[in-house]
Design a protein around this motif. Sequence first.
Motif, mmCIF file in Angstrom:
data_model
loop_
_atom_site.group_PDB
_atom_site.id
_atom_site.type_symbol
_atom_site.label_atom_id
_atom_site.label_comp_id
_atom_site.label_asym_id
_atom_site.label_seq_id
_atom_site.Cartn_x
_atom_site.Cartn_y
_atom_site.Cartn_z
ATOM 1 N N LYS A 64 0.884 -1.169 0.015
ATOM 2 C CA LYS A 64 -0.131 -0.145 0.045
ATOM 3 C C LYS A 64 0.721 1.271 0.185
ATOM 4 O O LYS A 64 0.530 2.235 -0.617
ATOM 5 C CB LYS A 64 -0.940 -0.240 1.166
ATOM 6 C CG LYS A 64 -1.854 -1.204 1.216
ATOM 7 C CD LYS A 64 -2.865 -0.899 2.340
ATOM 8 C CE LYS A 64 -2.084 -1.428 3.721
ATOM 9 N NZ LYS A 64 -3.089 -1.678 4.631
ATOM 10 N N ARG A 65 1.781 1.338 0.969
ATOM 11 C CA ARG A 65 2.636 2.305 0.945
ATOM 12 C C ARG A 65 3.421 2.866 -0.552
ATOM 13 O O ARG A 65 3.578 3.710 -0.993
ATOM 14 C CB ARG A 65 3.773 2.129 1.976
ATOM 15 C CG ARG A 65 4.783 3.177 2.217
ATOM 16 C CD ARG A 65 4.498 4.605 2.646
ATOM 17 N NE ARG A 65 3.785 4.624 3.981
ATOM 18 C CZ ARG A 65 2.964 5.473 4.443
ATOM 19 N NH1 ARG A 65 2.874 6.566 3.882
ATOM 20 N NH2 ARG A 65 2.125 5.359 5.350
ATOM 21 N N GLY A 68 1.241 4.091 -3.028
ATOM 22 C CA GLY A 68 0.795 5.524 -2.456
ATOM 23 C C GLY A 68 1.793 6.270 -3.392
ATOM 24 O O GLY A 68 1.696 7.264 -3.962
ATOM 25 N N SER A 76 -0.913 5.905 1.842
ATOM 26 C CA SER A 76 -0.966 4.483 1.352
ATOM 27 C C SER A 76 -2.297 4.440 0.358
ATOM 28 O O SER A 76 -3.120 5.200 0.634
ATOM 29 C CB SER A 76 -1.204 3.297 2.497
ATOM 30 O OG SER A 76 -0.099 3.536 3.436
ATOM 31 N N ALA A 77 -2.023 3.619 -0.592
ATOM 32 C CA ALA A 77 -3.146 3.645 -1.500
ATOM 33 C C ALA A 77 -3.465 1.787 -1.569
ATOM 34 O O ALA A 77 -2.578 1.238 -1.862
ATOM 35 C CB ALA A 77 -2.826 4.040 -2.917
#
Length: 84
Positions: A64-65, A68, A76-77
Amino acid sequence: MSNEKVARFNKQQYVVGLKQTLKALNKDQVTSLIIAQDVEVHLLTRVLSQINHKSIPVSFFEGKRALGEYVGISVSATIVACLK
């Protein structure tokens, strides 16, 4: 993720996040999805059920990080949708 996908991704419009991805899926604007590998599956159940009925390719990113940072945000995404 291969260099070919990275180059192609950098030239496309995209949306970041679960809510924006769901909106784009409802409008039939998504060409492909990039999902972070460390996302809990229960968060993505609505997305996964929608793409089950469509032929949308899914790629996985290392985390996630990192996802992002890759798309240029400081948080994060979980998911990124590439748009038509």
